[in-house]
Motif scaffolding. Structure first.
Motif, PDB file in Angstrom:
ATOM      1  N   GLY A  30      44.926  23.323  39.917  1.00 39.76           N
ATOM      2  CA  GLY A  30      44.483  24.467  40.713  1.00 39.76           C
ATOM      3  C   GLY A  30      45.442  25.623  40.539  1.00 39.76           C
ATOM      4  O   GLY A  30      46.048  25.812  39.483  1.00 39.76           O
ATOM      5  N   GLY A  31      45.619  26.429  41.586  1.00 38.08           N
ATOM      6  CA  GLY A  31      46.528  27.557  41.527  1.00 38.08           C
ATOM      7  C   GLY A  31      45.871  28.800  40.966  1.00 38.08           C
ATOM      8  O   GLY A  31      44.686  28.806  40.610  1.00 38.08           O
ATOM      9  N   PRO A  32      46.625  29.892  40.858  1.00 37.35           N
ATOM     10  CA  PRO A  32      46.046  31.173  40.450  1.00 37.35           C
ATOM     11  C   PRO A  32      45.632  31.170  38.993  1.00 37.35           C
ATOM     12  O   PRO A  32      46.389  30.745  38.119  1.00 37.35           O
ATOM     13  CB  PRO A  32      47.183  32.165  40.702  1.00 37.35           C
ATOM     14  N   MET A  33      44.455  31.689  38.711  1.00 37.08           N
ATOM     15  CA  MET A  33      43.998  31.798  37.327  1.00 37.08           C
ATOM     16  C   MET A  33      44.851  32.796  36.557  1.00 37.08           C
ATOM     17  O   MET A  33      45.243  32.547  35.420  1.00 37.08           O
ATOM     18  CB  MET A  33      42.534  32.233  37.302  1.00 37.08           C
ATOM     19  N   ASP A  34      45.135  33.950  37.158  1.00 36.41           N
ATOM     20  CA  ASP A  34      45.970  34.967  36.521  1.00 36.41           C
ATOM     21  C   ASP A  34      47.351  34.901  37.164  1.00 36.41           C
ATOM     22  O   ASP A  34      47.633  35.569  38.157  1.00 36.41           O
ATOM     23  CB  ASP A  34      45.355  36.356  36.694  1.00 36.41           C
ATOM     24  N   LEU A  35      48.223  34.090  36.572  1.00 32.18           N
ATOM     25  CA  LEU A  35      49.553  33.881  37.154  1.00 32.18           C
ATOM     26  C   LEU A  35      50.366  35.168  37.168  1.00 32.18           C
ATOM     27  O   LEU A  35      51.151  35.397  38.096  1.00 32.18           O
ATOM     28  CB  LEU A  35      50.291  32.788  36.373  1.00 32.18           C
ATOM     29  N   GLU A  36      50.193  36.024  36.172  1.00 31.55           N
ATOM     30  CA  GLU A  36      50.949  37.279  36.130  1.00 31.55           C
ATOM     31  C   GLU A  36      50.633  38.139  37.348  1.00 31.55           C
ATOM     32  O   GLU A  36      51.539  38.617  38.042  1.00 31.55           O
ATOM     33  CB  GLU A  36      50.635  38.037  34.849  1.00 31.55           C
ATOM     34  N   ALA A  37      49.356  38.375  37.630  1.00 37.97           N
ATOM     35  CA  ALA A  37      48.974  39.204  38.777  1.00 37.97           C
ATOM     36  C   ALA A  37      49.402  38.552  40.084  1.00 37.97           C
ATOM     37  O   ALA A  37      49.817  39.244  41.028  1.00 37.97           O
ATOM     38  CB  ALA A  37      47.464  39.451  38.767  1.00 37.97           C
ATOM     39  N   PHE A  38      49.313  37.227  40.161  1.00 35.66           N
ATOM     40  CA  PHE A  38      49.730  36.481  41.345  1.00 35.66           C
ATOM     41  C   PHE A  38      51.224  36.683  41.604  1.00 35.66           C
ATOM     42  O   PHE A  38      51.649  36.999  42.735  1.00 35.66           O
ATOM     43  CB  PHE A  38      49.399  35.009  41.130  1.00 35.66           C
ATOM     44  N   SER A  57      37.427  36.498  43.440  1.00 35.19           N
ATOM     45  CA  SER A  57      36.734  36.692  42.169  1.00 35.19           C
ATOM     46  C   SER A  57      35.567  37.649  42.349  1.00 35.19           C
ATOM     47  O   SER A  57      34.695  37.425  43.187  1.00 35.19           O
ATOM     48  CB  SER A  57      36.231  35.349  41.628  1.00 35.19           C
ATOM     49  N   PHE A  58      35.581  38.739  41.594  1.00 41.60           N
ATOM     50  CA  PHE A  58      34.515  39.743  41.534  1.00 41.60           C
ATOM     51  C   PHE A  58      34.417  40.608  42.789  1.00 41.60           C
ATOM     52  O   PHE A  58      33.465  41.362  42.956  1.00 41.60           O
ATOM     53  CB  PHE A  58      33.162  39.102  41.230  1.00 41.60           C
ATOM     54  N   GLY A  59      35.402  40.550  43.679  1.00 34.56           N
ATOM     55  CA  GLY A  59      35.481  41.479  44.808  1.00 34.56           C
ATOM     56  C   GLY A  59      34.542  41.146  45.945  1.00 34.56           C
ATOM     57  O   GLY A  59      33.989  40.054  46.057  1.00 34.56           O
ATOM     58  N   GLY A  75      45.755  42.761  40.424  1.00 33.05           N
ATOM     59  CA  GLY A  75      44.720  42.163  39.590  1.00 33.05           C
ATOM     60  C   GLY A  75      43.677  43.167  39.148  1.00 33.05           C
ATOM     61  O   GLY A  75      43.987  44.316  38.821  1.00 33.05           O
ATOM     62  N   ALA A  76      42.427  42.733  39.118  1.00 30.85           N
ATOM     63  CA  ALA A  76      41.321  43.507  38.554  1.00 30.85           C
ATOM     64  C   ALA A  76      41.224  44.902  39.168  1.00 30.85           C
ATOM     65  O   ALA A  76      41.600  45.112  40.332  1.00 30.85           O
ATOM     66  CB  ALA A  76      40.009  42.755  38.763  1.00 30.85           C
ATOM     67  N   GLU A  77      40.714  45.835  38.376  1.00 28.60           N
ATOM     68  CA  GLU A  77      40.519  47.193  38.880  1.00 28.60           C
ATOM     69  C   GLU A  77      39.317  47.193  39.815  1.00 28.60           C
ATOM     70  O   GLU A  77      38.164  47.067  39.380  1.00 28.60           O
ATOM     71  CB  GLU A  77      40.302  48.160  37.715  1.00 28.60           C
ATOM     72  N   ALA A  78      39.592  47.335  41.097  1.00 26.80           N
ATOM     73  CA  ALA A  78      38.552  47.314  42.117  1.00 26.80           C
ATOM     74  C   ALA A  78      38.949  48.301  43.208  1.00 26.80           C
ATOM     75  O   ALA A  78      40.150  48.457  43.498  1.00 26.80           O
ATOM     76  CB  ALA A  78      38.391  45.912  42.703  1.00 26.80           C
ATOM     77  N   PRO A  79      37.988  48.969  43.834  1.00 28.97           N
ATOM     78  CA  PRO A  79      38.334  49.917  44.902  1.00 28.97           C
ATOM     79  C   PRO A  79      38.860  49.192  46.144  1.00 28.97           C
ATOM     80  O   PRO A  79      38.256  48.221  46.607  1.00 28.97           O
ATOM     81  CB  PRO A  79      37.011  50.628  45.188  1.00 28.97           C
ATOM     82  N   LEU A  80      39.992  49.676  46.649  1.00 28.53           N
ATOM     83  CA  LEU A  80      40.599  49.128  47.861  1.00 28.53           C
ATOM     84  C   LEU A  80      40.541  50.193  48.950  1.00 28.53           C
ATOM     85  O   LEU A  80      41.022  51.318  48.754  1.00 28.53           O
ATOM     86  CB  LEU A  80      42.050  48.724  47.595  1.00 28.53           C
ATOM     87  N   LEU A  81      39.958  49.832  50.086  1.00 27.57           N
ATOM     88  CA  LEU A  81      39.883  50.738  51.236  1.00 27.57           C
ATOM     89  C   LEU A  81      40.597  50.100  52.422  1.00 27.57           C
ATOM     90  O   LEU A  81      40.431  48.900  52.692  1.00 27.57           O
ATOM     91  CB  LEU A  81      38.430  51.023  51.621  1.00 27.57           C
ATOM     92  N   ILE A  82      41.386  50.898  53.130  1.00 31.49           N
ATOM     93  CA  ILE A  82      41.971  50.479  54.407  1.00 31.49           C
ATOM     94  C   ILE A  82      41.510  51.488  55.445  1.00 31.49           C
ATOM     95  O   ILE A  82      41.806  52.685  55.332  1.00 31.49           O
ATOM     96  CB  ILE A  82      43.508  50.407  54.342  1.00 31.49           C
ATOM     97  N   ASN A  83      40.728  51.027  56.405  1.00 27.70           N
ATOM     98  CA  ASN A  83      40.085  51.901  57.400  1.00 27.70           C
ATOM     99  C   ASN A  83      39.267  52.997  56.718  1.00 27.70           C
ATOM    100  O   ASN A  83      39.242  54.154  57.167  1.00 27.70           O
ATOM    101  CB  ASN A  83      41.131  52.507  58.348  1.00 27.70           C
ATOM    102  N   GLY A  84      38.619  52.621  55.625  1.00 22.65           N
ATOM    103  CA  GLY A  84      37.742  53.552  54.925  1.00 22.65           C
ATOM    104  C   GLY A  84      38.439  54.509  53.993  1.00 22.65           C
ATOM    105  O   GLY A  84      37.768  55.285  53.297  1.00 22.65           O
ATOM    106  N   GLU A 107      35.683  46.450  38.701  1.00 22.42           N
ATOM    107  CA  GLU A 107      35.111  47.272  37.634  1.00 22.42           C
ATOM    108  C   GLU A 107      35.630  46.844  36.265  1.00 22.42           C
ATOM    109  O   GLU A 107      34.898  46.881  35.282  1.00 22.42           O
ATOM    110  CB  GLU A 107      35.437  48.740  37.903  1.00 22.42           C
ATOM    111  N   HIS A 108      36.890  46.466  36.186  1.00 25.27           N
ATOM    112  CA  HIS A 108      37.499  45.933  34.964  1.00 25.27           C
ATOM    113  C   HIS A 108      38.332  44.725  35.372  1.00 25.27           C
ATOM    114  O   HIS A 108      39.111  44.800  36.319  1.00 25.27           O
ATOM    115  CB  HIS A 108      38.372  46.977  34.278  1.00 25.27           C
ATOM    116  N   GLY A 109      38.181  43.612  34.630  1.00 25.29           N
ATOM    117  CA  GLY A 109      38.759  42.363  35.106  1.00 25.29           C
ATOM    118  C   GLY A 109      37.841  41.750  36.147  1.00 25.29           C
ATOM    119  O   GLY A 109      36.777  42.300  36.477  1.00 25.29           O
ATOM    120  N   CYS A 110      38.220  40.606  36.666  1.00 29.93           N
ATOM    121  CA  CYS A 110      37.337  39.970  37.644  1.00 29.93           C
ATOM    122  C   CYS A 110      38.070  39.233  38.757  1.00 29.93           C
ATOM    123  O   CYS A 110      37.405  38.693  39.651  1.00 29.93           O
ATOM    124  CB  CYS A 110      36.364  39.012  36.951  1.00 29.93           C
ATOM    125  N   ARG A 111      39.414  39.213  38.764  1.00 28.51           N
ATOM    126  CA  ARG A 111      40.113  38.470  39.813  1.00 28.51           C
ATOM    127  C   ARG A 111      41.234  39.301  40.423  1.00 28.51           C
ATOM    128  O   ARG A 111      42.033  39.907  39.711  1.00 28.51           O
ATOM    129  CB  ARG A 111      40.661  37.148  39.264  1.00 28.51           C
TER     130      ARG A 111
END
Length: 313
Positions: A30-38, A57-59, A75-84, A107-111
């Motif tokens: 088990g454990g993180p798939m992408d150890l570098e990002a972890f 995985s996949f947001g 990890g993956a390029e995904a939009p992060l919002l805190i209180n919008g 959007e790029h990557g998946c985890r």
């Protein structure tokens, strides 16, 4: 003192570095798939490398904050919002009770890896909190996160905020060259088949998950179709009867009976876990000595990569 899951996304799992030393019981790592990002998430939070984080995985993950702490997403390029409000990945953010954290679809990557100061306080099983769904072990109930799940964590208002500079952040594309240490069973594949394996572009199939990435391309044929079952390492490249290679990853079975061409370098196996179905993989053979040097270089880089103070929020 916790974060509460509002929406878990497609697949969100609690993970520490993995469940080691339990293969004799039939329990995988088990454990993180992408150890570098972890590990970079742990460094950005000032955590021990084995703290428990969430792998998403996949947001699509949404969390309600119920205590003051420092939170980081890598990890993956995904939009992060805190209180919008949009917030940077690879950056520590102070959150407090009543805040809402939303991680959009990658959007790029998946985890992605979502962590807080000193990780989430989860009871280990067989020495680890890593969630392996097939075995029903780890996490909160041996299952993926669900709406309403409570992720206990301690409050913190003192930990320093840190950021990974944009130039140092991994880039996740749709192509990857994976370095392979050939194994002794490669001798069961004729030279033509070996050349076909190393010269062909392979496509990540829809059947790619935490257990392994099944690839699609020209069939590879050996002079045997099975072997006596033996232990399987991370990155082992099995060739089943249909000739389509499978790169076995964190949730792989502990033993198997398909012949193997070799093993993917663990650094590249981690990067491979960020590929989406349809992405292209090429393989390149390297010697054990070159693999050893590559791993030492990666370990050195992970210790030396500079962190900086982010702008005030």
């Amino acid at each position: 003192m916790s974060l509460r899951v509002r929406q878990p996304g497609l697949l969100s799992l609690l993970q520490d570095r993995g469940r080691f030393g339990q293969h004799h019981l039939g329990l995988t790592t088990g454990g993180p798939m992408d150890l570098e990002a972890f590990l970079l998430c742990q460094r950005l939070l000032g955590n021990d490398p084995n703290c428990t984080l969430v792998e998403c995985s996949f947001g699509g993950l949404e969390l309600d904050v119920e205590t003051d702490t420092l939170l980081c997403v890598t990890g993956a390029e995904a939009p992060l919002l805190i209180n919008g409000q949009p917030r940077d990945l690879w950056t520590g953010h102070r959150v407090q009770g009543g805040d809402r954290v939303q991680l959009g679809h990658a959007e790029h990557g998946c985890r992605n890896y979502i962590g807080v100061v000193d990780g989430f306080a989860v009871t280990p099983q067989f020495g680890s909190t890593a969630t392996v769904l097939r075995e029903g072990l780890g996490g909160l109930r041996g299952e993926k996160l669900a709406p309403g799940d409570v992720l206990p964590c301690r409050p913190d208002t003192q930990r320093q905020r840190l950021q990974l500079a944009a130039a140092e952040r991994p880039r996740y594309g749709a192509q990857l060259t994976v370095r392979v240490v050939p194994g002794y069973q490669q001798a069961h594949f004729p030279r033509l088949q070996q050349r076909r394996f190393y010269s062909s572009p392979w496509t990540v199939s829809q059947r790619a998950d935490r257990m392994g990435y099944r690839l699609e391309g020209p069939p590879i044929k050996g002079d045997i179709t099975g072997i006596v079952s033996e232990g399987i390492c991370l990155g082992a490249i099995q060739v089943p009867a249909d000739g389509q290679p499978i790169v076995l990853l964190n949730d792989r079975q502990t033993i198997g009976g398909y012949p193997k061409l070799g093993a993917a370098l663990s650094v590249d196996a981690a990067r491979m876990s960020q590929l989406r179905p349809g992405a292209t993989v090429h393989f390149a053979a390297i010697s054990p000595h070159a693999a050893h040097n590559a791993l030492h270089l990666q370990h050195w880089r992970m210790r030396q990569i500079p962190l900086q103070s982010p702008p005030e929020e």
